[in-house]
Design a protein around this motif. Structure first.
Motif, PDB file in Angstrom:
ATOM      1  N   ILE A 118       0.831  -1.205   0.000  1.00 16.55           N
ATOM      2  CA  ILE A 118       0.000   0.000   0.000  1.00 16.55           C
ATOM      3  C   ILE A 118       0.864   1.252   0.000  1.00 16.55           C
ATOM      4  CG2 ILE A 118      -1.501   1.379   1.495  1.00 16.55           C
ATOM      5  CD1 ILE A 118      -2.957  -1.221   2.214  1.00 16.55           C
ATOM      6  N   GLY A 122       1.680   4.492  -2.862  1.00 18.42           N
ATOM      7  CA  GLY A 122       1.318   5.879  -2.600  1.00 18.42           C
ATOM      8  C   GLY A 122       0.267   6.063  -1.523  1.00 18.42           C
ATOM      9  N   GLY A 123      -0.125   4.989  -0.878  1.00 13.25           N
ATOM     10  CA  GLY A 123      -1.085   5.097   0.219  1.00 13.25           C
ATOM     11  C   GLY A 123      -0.355   5.193   1.550  1.00 13.25           C
ATOM     12  N   SER A 124      -1.076   4.891   2.605  1.00 14.95           N
ATOM     13  CA  SER A 124      -0.456   4.917   3.915  1.00 14.95           C
ATOM     14  C   SER A 124      -1.146   3.912   4.810  1.00 14.95           C
ATOM     15  CB  SER A 124      -0.562   6.312   4.523  1.00 14.95           C
ATOM     16  OG  SER A 124       0.162   6.351   5.720  1.00 14.95           O
ATOM     17  N   MET A 125      -0.443   3.459   5.824  1.00 17.06           N
ATOM     18  CA  MET A 125      -0.980   2.401   6.662  1.00 17.06           C
ATOM     19  C   MET A 125      -0.554   2.605   8.107  1.00 17.06           C
ATOM     20  SD  MET A 125      -2.798  -0.266   6.307  1.00 17.06           S
ATOM     21  CE  MET A 125      -3.076  -1.998   6.671  1.00 17.06           C
ATOM     22  N   MET A 126      -1.530   2.515   8.975  1.00 16.88           N
ATOM     23  CA  MET A 126      -1.241   2.557  10.408  1.00 16.88           C
ATOM     24  C   MET A 126      -1.955   1.399  11.064  1.00 16.88           C
ATOM     25  SD  MET A 126      -1.975   6.541  11.230  1.00 16.88           S
ATOM     26  CE  MET A 126      -2.998   6.871   9.810  1.00 16.88           C
ATOM     27  N   VAL A 134      -4.332   8.972  16.269  1.00 19.87           N
ATOM     28  CA  VAL A 134      -4.292  10.079  15.318  1.00 19.87           C
ATOM     29  C   VAL A 134      -5.672  10.732  15.234  1.00 19.87           C
ATOM     30  CG1 VAL A 134      -3.961  10.683  12.894  1.00 19.87           C
ATOM     31  CG2 VAL A 134      -2.406   9.078  14.003  1.00 19.87           C
ATOM     32  N   PHE A 138      -7.415  14.773  16.488  1.00 22.36           N
ATOM     33  CA  PHE A 138      -8.292  15.729  15.822  1.00 22.36           C
ATOM     34  C   PHE A 138      -9.540  16.009  16.646  1.00 22.36           C
ATOM     35  CE2 PHE A 138      -5.859  14.102  12.233  1.00 22.36           C
ATOM     36  CZ  PHE A 138      -5.512  15.300  11.618  1.00 22.36           C
TER      37      PHE A 138
ATOM     38  N   PRO B 128      -6.143   3.769   2.648  1.00 26.54           N
ATOM     39  CA  PRO B 128      -4.758   4.219   2.507  1.00 26.54           C
ATOM     40  C   PRO B 128      -4.585   5.638   1.952  1.00 26.54           C
ATOM     41  CG  PRO B 128      -4.913   1.924   1.904  1.00 26.54           C
ATOM     42  CD  PRO B 128      -6.316   2.386   2.175  1.00 26.54           C
ATOM     43  N   ALA B 131      -5.239   7.975   4.754  1.00 22.29           N
ATOM     44  CA  ALA B 131      -4.155   7.933   5.735  1.00 22.29           C
ATOM     45  C   ALA B 131      -2.982   8.763   5.230  1.00 22.29           C
ATOM     46  CB  ALA B 131      -3.736   6.492   5.985  1.00 22.29           C
ATOM     47  N   ARG B 132      -2.753   8.664   3.913  1.00 20.44           N
ATOM     48  CA  ARG B 132      -1.648   9.423   3.341  1.00 20.44           C
ATOM     49  C   ARG B 132      -1.864  10.926   3.526  1.00 20.44           C
ATOM     50  NH1 ARG B 132       3.188   7.215   1.825  1.00 20.44           N
ATOM     51  NH2 ARG B 132       4.265   8.516   0.339  1.00 20.44           N
ATOM     52  N   VAL B 134      -3.557  12.334   5.841  1.00 24.75           N
ATOM     53  CA  VAL B 134      -3.383  12.647   7.254  1.00 24.75           C
ATOM     54  C   VAL B 134      -1.899  12.743   7.588  1.00 24.75           C
ATOM     55  CG1 VAL B 134      -3.752  11.792   9.593  1.00 24.75           C
ATOM     56  CG2 VAL B 134      -5.578  11.626   7.902  1.00 24.75           C
TER      57      VAL B 134
END
Lengths: 209, 209
Positions: A118, A122-126, A134, A138, B128, B131-132, B134
Motif C-alpha cells: 500500500i 502511494g497510500g499509507s498504513m497505520m 491520530v 483531531f 490508505p 491515511a496518506r 493525514v
DNA sequence: GGGGGTATCCCATGTTTGTGGTATATTTAG
DNA sequence: CTAAATATACCACAAACATGGGATACCCCC
C-alpha cells in the motif's frame, strides 16, 4: 519488485521478517541491519530501497533520529515505523518527521506485506490503535477528563514534578516525608507505564494525564 | 454481535451493504436510511448502533453535519465516514467532528467488515489514500523557532531530554561522548537560567525555546 | 593575531532519582 | 466484613544528574 530494508535490533524478528519478505514473489529485502548506524553505512543512491521498515527503540541512534537523517537526504523514500510504542508523543514525532506508516510489532506478516504494498503504491498504513490515536488528536474538542488513572494526591505530586521541584521540595510543599513522595512516584510510574520524570512531565503537559 | 447503521442515499449501495453486513454472523444492520433526517427520526438510546456508516454527500443535511449532531448527543458512538471524497478539507472536517474512521466507497466488502470490527474494538481505520493525506498533514507541520538562544546542537540535546532520554542515550543517538552531552547541558542550563531537566522540558514544551 | 563562541572530551564530587523491598493506618468497594 | 486501594513512612543500592574544574580544536570576526 519492491525493495525493502529492515532496521531492527532483535535478531529473531529481523531475520524472520527478512525471510518472509524475501519469500514473497514481489519483494526483495536489500538490507537487514541491527542499527541506524549499520544501515547508514551501506545506504546510498544505489542501495536506496523503496520502503524502509524502521524500529524506534534501537541501540545507539533512535529510529526517529535515523528517519530524520534519511528523509532529509532522500525525501522521497517511504519509511514505516515498526515498533511496540503506542505512546502519543512517539507517534506524532514520527509522523511529523516524515513517516509514511506506523505498524505495531504484533502486526502479522501478511498485514505487513500488505502495508508495504500500500505504501509503495502511494497510500499509507497505520495499525488500528495508532490510527485511533491520530483520530483522537483531531477530536481535541471534546475530551473526557475522567480518564486519569491517578489519585488526587498523585496528581498533586505530578504537578510538583511539572513545576520542576525536587522530591525534597515536593515533600516540603505537601508537608509529607520525602519517602512518601518516592512511594507515590513509584506508583505513578507504574500506572503511567513510564520510568522517568521526563515522561511524566511530557504526558502531563500534553494532556495525557 | 455488532450493530451497524447505514446512512447512504444511493439505494443500490445502501441495500448491497445492508445485505452483506446482515449476512455476516457477527453483525446486524439495525438501520439503513437514505438521509440524516430519516436516520435521526429513528435514533434514540434504544436504537443507537455500535457503529454508523455515514455518507458525506447526502441530500439535505450533509453527513458531516449529521455526525456533529450525533456525536454531540452520543459522544461514545463510532462513526465511519463512507464517501468518494479525497478532499483534504472534508477529511479534516470529518476527523475534527469526531469520525472514528474514513473509508472510500471503492472499499471492498470484506475490508469494510474488517474496518467495522476494528473500530468496534477501539481501533481506527482509514483507507490508505486518506491515511496518506493525514500523514502529509503532519509532515507539513514542521516549524522553526527564531527566538531560541540555543545552537542547533544544543536544541538537539534538548529534544533528547524532552524525549525522556538519559545522557547516555542522547550520547548514543547523537554519536558523541556522554561528557560532551554533559558539557552541552551545562551550557544550556546557563543560557536558559535553569538548574534541572524538568525546567528545560517544560520550557521546551511550552514553546519558550 | 587574538578573542568569543561552538563542539568535542575528561575528572571529581556530591546530590537526586529509580527501583526493589517492607510496613501501617485509613478509606472504599464488593 | 473482607479485600482492595490509598496515603503514609522507612531502608538500601545502583544509576543518573548537577556542578565545579580543565583541555583541545575549529571557525568567524574585528
Amino acid at each position: 519488485m519492491i525493495s525493502v530494508a529492515i532496521v531492527e535490533d532483535d535478531d529473531v524478528i529481523r531475520e524472520a521478517v527478512r525471510e518472509y519478505l524475501d519469500s514473497q514473489d514481489n519483494m526483495i529485502c536489500t538490507a537487514a541491519k541491527p542499527s541506524v548506524e549499520h544501515f547508514l553505512a551501506v545506504l546510498n543512491e544505489e542501495t536506496l530501497p523503496d520502503v524502509i521498515l524502521m524500529d524506534i527503540g534501537l541501540p545507539g541512534m533512535s529510529g526517529i533520529s535515523g528517519m530524520k537523517l534519511i528523509t532529509a537526504k532522500y525525501p522521497g523514500v517511504n519509511i514505516i515505523m515498526f515498533t511496540v510504542y503506542i505512546d502519543s508523543h512517539k507517534i506524532f514525532e514520527s509522523l511529523c518527521a516524515g513517516a509514511s506508516g506506523y505498524l505495531l510489532k504484533n502486526t502479522s506478516f501478511p498485514d505487513m506485506k500488505q502495508a508495504i504494498e500500500i505504501i509503495h503504491g502511494g497510500g499509507s498504513m497505520m495499525s488500528p490503535p495508532i490510527a485511533r490515536k491520530v483520530m483522537e488528536h483531531f477530536h481535541a474538542g471534546r475530551k473526557k477528563r475522567v480518564t486519569s488513572p491517578l489519585t488526587d494526591k498523585e496528581k498533586e505530586i505530578v504537578q510538583g514534578l511539572v513545576d520542576g521541584l525536587s522530591y525534597k521540595m515536593i515533600a516540603g510543599s505537601s508537608s509529607i516525608s520525602i519517602e512518601t513522595v518516592r512511594t507515590h512516584i513509584k506508583n505513578i510510574y507504574k500506572k503511567l507505564q513510564v520510568h522517568c520524570k521526563a515522561d511524566v512531565i511530557r504526558k502531563s503537559l500534553s494532556g495525557e494525564i
